[in-house]
Write a protein that holds these residues in place. Structure first.
Motif, PDB file in Angstrom:
ATOM      1  N   GLU A 219       0.830  -1.206   0.000  1.00  0.00           N
ATOM      2  CA  GLU A 219       0.000   0.000   0.000  1.00  0.00           C
ATOM      3  C   GLU A 219       0.866   1.257   0.000  1.00  0.00           C
ATOM      4  OE1 GLU A 219      -3.291   0.601  -0.047  1.00  0.00           O
ATOM      5  OE2 GLU A 219      -3.863  -1.510  -0.258  1.00  0.00           O
ATOM      6  N   THR A 220       1.915   1.269   0.817  1.00  0.00           N
ATOM      7  CA  THR A 220       2.735   2.455   0.992  1.00  0.00           C
ATOM      8  C   THR A 220       3.670   2.702  -0.173  1.00  0.00           C
ATOM      9  OG1 THR A 220       2.678   2.134   3.400  1.00  0.00           O
ATOM     10  CG2 THR A 220       4.374   3.610   2.533  1.00  0.00           C
ATOM     11  N   TYR A 221       4.290   1.635  -0.682  1.00  0.00           N
ATOM     12  CA  TYR A 221       5.357   1.824  -1.655  1.00  0.00           C
ATOM     13  C   TYR A 221       4.962   1.509  -3.094  1.00  0.00           C
ATOM     14  CZ  TYR A 221       8.238   2.499   2.413  1.00  0.00           C
ATOM     15  OH  TYR A 221       8.756   3.008   3.574  1.00  0.00           O
ATOM     16  N   TRP A 222       3.872   0.821  -3.312  1.00  0.00           N
ATOM     17  CA  TRP A 222       3.467   0.532  -4.677  1.00  0.00           C
ATOM     18  C   TRP A 222       2.174   1.231  -5.075  1.00  0.00           C
ATOM     19  CZ3 TRP A 222       6.018  -1.314  -8.729  1.00  0.00           C
ATOM     20  CH2 TRP A 222       7.253  -1.901  -8.481  1.00  0.00           C
ATOM     21  N   LYS A 223       1.224   1.303  -4.174  1.00  0.00           N
ATOM     22  CA  LYS A 223      -0.015   2.002  -4.512  1.00  0.00           C
ATOM     23  C   LYS A 223       0.127   3.512  -4.368  1.00  0.00           C
ATOM     24  CE  LYS A 223      -3.571  -1.508  -3.891  1.00  0.00           C
ATOM     25  NZ  LYS A 223      -4.876  -1.819  -3.258  1.00  0.00           N
ATOM     26  N   ASN A 224       1.061   3.958  -3.511  1.00  0.00           N
ATOM     27  CA  ASN A 224       1.276   5.391  -3.301  1.00  0.00           C
ATOM     28  C   ASN A 224       2.740   5.732  -3.581  1.00  0.00           C
ATOM     29  OD1 ASN A 224      -1.436   6.171  -2.081  1.00  0.00           O
ATOM     30  ND2 ASN A 224      -0.801   4.520  -0.710  1.00  0.00           N
ATOM     31  N   VAL A 225       3.206   5.314  -4.717  1.00  0.00           N
ATOM     32  CA  VAL A 225       4.620   5.444  -5.048  1.00  0.00           C
ATOM     33  C   VAL A 225       5.025   6.918  -5.117  1.00  0.00           C
ATOM     34  CG1 VAL A 225       4.144   5.311  -7.526  1.00  0.00           C
ATOM     35  CG2 VAL A 225       6.414   4.703  -6.673  1.00  0.00           C
ATOM     36  N   ASP A 226       6.198   7.222  -4.541  1.00  0.00           N
ATOM     37  CA  ASP A 226       6.709   8.594  -4.449  1.00  0.00           C
ATOM     38  C   ASP A 226       7.684   8.846  -5.592  1.00  0.00           C
ATOM     39  OD1 ASP A 226       7.497  11.097  -3.677  1.00  0.00           O
ATOM     40  OD2 ASP A 226       8.725  10.429  -1.982  1.00  0.00           O
ATOM     41  N   ILE A 227       7.161   9.321  -6.727  1.00  0.00           N
ATOM     42  CA  ILE A 227       7.990   9.606  -7.891  1.00  0.00           C
ATOM     43  C   ILE A 227       8.362  11.081  -7.886  1.00  0.00           C
ATOM     44  CG2 ILE A 227       8.110   9.586 -10.408  1.00  0.00           C
ATOM     45  CD1 ILE A 227       7.911   6.806  -9.288  1.00  0.00           C
ATOM     46  N   LYS A 228       9.660  11.391  -7.937  1.00  0.00           N
ATOM     47  CA  LYS A 228      10.102  12.780  -7.969  1.00  0.00           C
ATOM     48  C   LYS A 228       9.882  13.396  -9.338  1.00  0.00           C
ATOM     49  CE  LYS A 228      14.237  13.452  -6.335  1.00  0.00           C
ATOM     50  NZ  LYS A 228      15.684  13.191  -6.082  1.00  0.00           N
ATOM     51  N   SER A 229      10.218  12.660 -10.384  1.00  0.00           N
ATOM     52  CA  SER A 229      10.053  13.179 -11.743  1.00  0.00           C
ATOM     53  C   SER A 229      10.060  12.013 -12.722  1.00  0.00           C
ATOM     54  CB  SER A 229      11.170  14.176 -12.092  1.00  0.00           C
ATOM     55  OG  SER A 229      12.447  13.538 -12.057  1.00  0.00           O
ATOM     56  N   VAL A 230       9.547  12.291 -13.924  1.00  0.00           N
ATOM     57  CA  VAL A 230       9.475  11.288 -14.993  1.00  0.00           C
ATOM     58  C   VAL A 230       9.976  11.941 -16.272  1.00  0.00           C
ATOM     59  CG1 VAL A 230       8.006   9.594 -16.146  1.00  0.00           C
ATOM     60  CG2 VAL A 230       7.374  10.443 -13.886  1.00  0.00           C
ATOM     61  N   GLU A 231      10.638  11.163 -17.095  1.00  0.00           N
ATOM     62  CA  GLU A 231      11.123  11.676 -18.375  1.00  0.00           C
ATOM     63  C   GLU A 231      11.171  10.534 -19.386  1.00  0.00           C
ATOM     64  OE1 GLU A 231      15.480  12.462 -18.541  1.00  0.00           O
ATOM     65  OE2 GLU A 231      15.392  12.011 -16.379  1.00  0.00           O
ATOM     66  N   PRO A 232      11.175  10.861 -20.675  1.00  0.00           N
ATOM     67  CA  PRO A 232      11.287   9.809 -21.699  1.00  0.00           C
ATOM     68  C   PRO A 232      12.585   9.028 -21.554  1.00  0.00           C
ATOM     69  CG  PRO A 232      10.521  11.859 -22.670  1.00  0.00           C
ATOM     70  CD  PRO A 232      10.928  12.197 -21.270  1.00  0.00           C
ATOM     71  N   TYR A 233      12.526   7.758 -21.919  1.00  0.00           N
ATOM     72  CA  TYR A 233      13.646   6.830 -21.716  1.00  0.00           C
ATOM     73  C   TYR A 233      13.841   5.978 -22.962  1.00  0.00           C
ATOM     74  CZ  TYR A 233      15.796   2.461 -19.903  1.00  0.00           C
ATOM     75  OH  TYR A 233      16.569   1.348 -19.706  1.00  0.00           O
ATOM     76  N   THR A 234      15.048   6.049 -23.494  1.00  0.00           N
ATOM     77  CA  THR A 234      15.418   5.176 -24.606  1.00  0.00           C
ATOM     78  C   THR A 234      16.439   4.178 -24.088  1.00  0.00           C
ATOM     79  OG1 THR A 234      15.065   6.954 -26.206  1.00  0.00           O
ATOM     80  CG2 THR A 234      16.375   5.053 -26.928  1.00  0.00           C
ATOM     81  N   PRO A 235      16.089   2.905 -23.965  1.00  0.00           N
ATOM     82  CA  PRO A 235      17.011   1.913 -23.405  1.00  0.00           C
ATOM     83  C   PRO A 235      18.321   1.834 -24.202  1.00  0.00           C
ATOM     84  CG  PRO A 235      14.799   1.021 -23.595  1.00  0.00           C
ATOM     85  CD  PRO A 235      14.791   2.320 -24.330  1.00  0.00           C
ATOM     86  N   ASP A 236      19.422   1.741 -23.473  1.00  0.00           N
ATOM     87  CA  ASP A 236      20.734   1.537 -24.082  1.00  0.00           C
ATOM     88  C   ASP A 236      20.943   0.035 -24.235  1.00  0.00           C
ATOM     89  OD1 ASP A 236      23.348   1.375 -24.851  1.00  0.00           O
ATOM     90  OD2 ASP A 236      24.138   2.663 -23.259  1.00  0.00           O
ATOM     91  N   ARG A 237      20.864  -0.440 -25.448  1.00  0.00           N
ATOM     92  CA  ARG A 237      20.965  -1.885 -25.686  1.00  0.00           C
ATOM     93  C   ARG A 237      22.331  -2.445 -25.314  1.00  0.00           C
ATOM     94  NH1 ARG A 237      15.808  -2.969 -25.461  1.00  0.00           N
ATOM     95  NH2 ARG A 237      14.567  -1.773 -26.967  1.00  0.00           N
ATOM     96  N   ARG A 238      23.329  -1.567 -25.194  1.00  0.00           N
ATOM     97  CA  ARG A 238      24.675  -2.052 -24.831  1.00  0.00           C
ATOM     98  C   ARG A 238      24.846  -2.170 -23.323  1.00  0.00           C
ATOM     99  NH1 ARG A 238      27.776   2.680 -27.753  1.00  0.00           N
ATOM    100  NH2 ARG A 238      26.074   3.708 -26.632  1.00  0.00           N
ATOM    101  N   ALA A 239      23.970  -1.542 -22.568  1.00  0.00           N
ATOM    102  CA  ALA A 239      24.095  -1.560 -21.108  1.00  0.00           C
ATOM    103  C   ALA A 239      23.352  -2.760 -20.524  1.00  0.00           C
ATOM    104  CB  ALA A 239      23.532  -0.275 -20.519  1.00  0.00           C
ATOM    105  N   THR A 240      23.884  -3.259 -19.418  1.00  0.00           N
ATOM    106  CA  THR A 240      23.241  -4.354 -18.691  1.00  0.00           C
ATOM    107  C   THR A 240      22.842  -3.849 -17.311  1.00  0.00           C
ATOM    108  OG1 THR A 240      24.616  -5.997 -19.835  1.00  0.00           O
ATOM    109  CG2 THR A 240      23.507  -6.705 -17.819  1.00  0.00           C
ATOM    110  N   TYR A 241      21.558  -3.892 -17.038  1.00  0.00           N
ATOM    111  CA  TYR A 241      21.046  -3.397 -15.764  1.00  0.00           C
ATOM    112  C   TYR A 241      20.458  -4.543 -14.951  1.00  0.00           C
ATOM    113  CZ  TYR A 241      21.099   1.162 -18.139  1.00  0.00           C
ATOM    114  OH  TYR A 241      21.459   2.297 -18.825  1.00  0.00           O
ATOM    115  N   ALA A 242      20.525  -4.393 -13.632  1.00  0.00           N
ATOM    116  CA  ALA A 242      19.711  -5.251 -12.786  1.00  0.00           C
ATOM    117  C   ALA A 242      18.256  -4.923 -13.098  1.00  0.00           C
ATOM    118  CB  ALA A 242      20.023  -4.998 -11.310  1.00  0.00           C
ATOM    119  N   SER A 243      17.382  -5.904 -12.922  1.00  0.00           N
ATOM    120  CA  SER A 243      15.992  -5.675 -13.315  1.00  0.00           C
ATOM    121  C   SER A 243      15.046  -6.485 -12.435  1.00  0.00           C
ATOM    122  CB  SER A 243      15.776  -6.048 -14.786  1.00  0.00           C
ATOM    123  OG  SER A 243      16.013  -7.428 -14.993  1.00  0.00           O
TER     124      SER A 243
END
Length: 296
Positions: A219-243
């Motif tokens: 309830e606290t962290y997923w239903k009322n998520v605290d997002i500071k800001s949002v911006e467009p995102y183009t994934p870097d296919r060369r980068a490997t991220y935890a997911s």
């Protein structure tokens, strides 16, 4: 001594007379202040539109479109829109004014070169200059000019990034569980948590969790998520991220990249091309449900 008593009696009689006069005199009728009658700018309904476009003289315009009952940004990029931000823009149709003028001299009101042009489907609203006395703004609609609160143009002037929906999930995406097994803190136990028959379960045999703690975390962290800001995102296919992945009730999954942990947590959602910035402490707890295992 006797004279003092006489003086006191005279004063008492005087006071009694004043009180009687005030009590017995007829009351004056209270004059009611007549409020100035307001004029409705339009008779349009906020819920009756499917397309919104906003034009500015010195920067790129913005367009919104209602898709499957929800507003989306369609220009200058595609994204889910903050529903309340669009509703505030649409509120111009319910504006009221104390002043109405014929739209015969647009130059006088700065409407020949409007500061903002808002088009709701085929209905067009033009914002002009400000009245120097009231600070209200001149608005042209159809064949008339009105003075309205400047807040309406403030709503329409919102930066497009501020109009992006600050929720990680769509309103129609209902959570059935989480797969955190590709985050390093949970790799060793391959943690999954799922909602089955209304209760939280875990894939880890020796793990301990309580329903109250899990419900509070969700309830606290997923239903009322605290997002500071949002911006467009183009994934870097060369980068490997935890997911990690969010499991949905319809059987599908939503993939998120954890791009950064500090000084803030940054999550990317490749399927929608959006990047979310969260406070570090909030982002940490978002990805760490209250589950205790032997390895933690």
């Amino acid at each position: 001594m006797r004279s003092r008593w006489i003086v006191n009696l005279i004063l008492l009689a005087l006071i009694a007379g004043i009180v009687s006069f005030l009590y017995l005199r007829p009351a004056k009728p209270v004059e009611e202040k007549k409020s100035q009658q307001t004029i409705a700018v339009s008779n349009l309904k906020i819920g009756g539109f499917s397309h919104v476009s906003i034009e500015f003289p010195a920067r790129a315009g913005v367009e919104f479109e209602k898709i499957d009952g929800y507003w989306h940004i369609v220009k200058p990029f595609k994204a889910r829109a903050d529903q309340m931000a669009v509703q505030r823009i649409l509120a111009i149709v319910a504006a009221e004014s104390n002043d109405k003028f014929p739209a015969t001299d647009l130059t006088r009101y700065g409407l020949d070169q409007p500061k903002i042009k808002v088009k709701l489907d085929n209905e067009e609203f033009l914002f002009g200059t400000y009245n120097p006395v009231s600070s209200d703004q001149y608005l042209a609609y159809k064949d008339a000019v009105y003075l309205v609160s400047s807040s309406y143009s403030d709503f329409a002037s919102v930066q497009v990034e501020e109009a992006i929906d600050k929720n990680l999930l769509k309103p129609t995406e209902k959570v059935a569980g989480f797969d955190f097994s590709r985050l390093e803190q949970w790799e060793s136990v391959r943690l999954n948590v799922d909602i089955k028959d209304g209760k939280w379960t875990t894939s880890v045999p020796d793990a301990k969790l309580t329903q109250n703690d899990m419900n509070e975390w969700f309830e606290t962290y997923w239903k009322n998520v605290d997002i500071k800001s949002v911006e467009p995102y183009t994934p870097d296919r060369r980068a490997t991220y935890a997911s990690f992945e969010v499991k949905l009730q319809d059987g599908s999954k939503v993939h998120f990249d954890r791009i950064q942990e500090a000084p803030e947590v940054i999550l990317g959602r490749p399927d929608e091309g959006m990047m979310y910035h969260l406070p570090a402490d909030f982002g940490f707890t978002l990805l760490n449900p209250p589950v205790t295992t032997n390895s933690k």
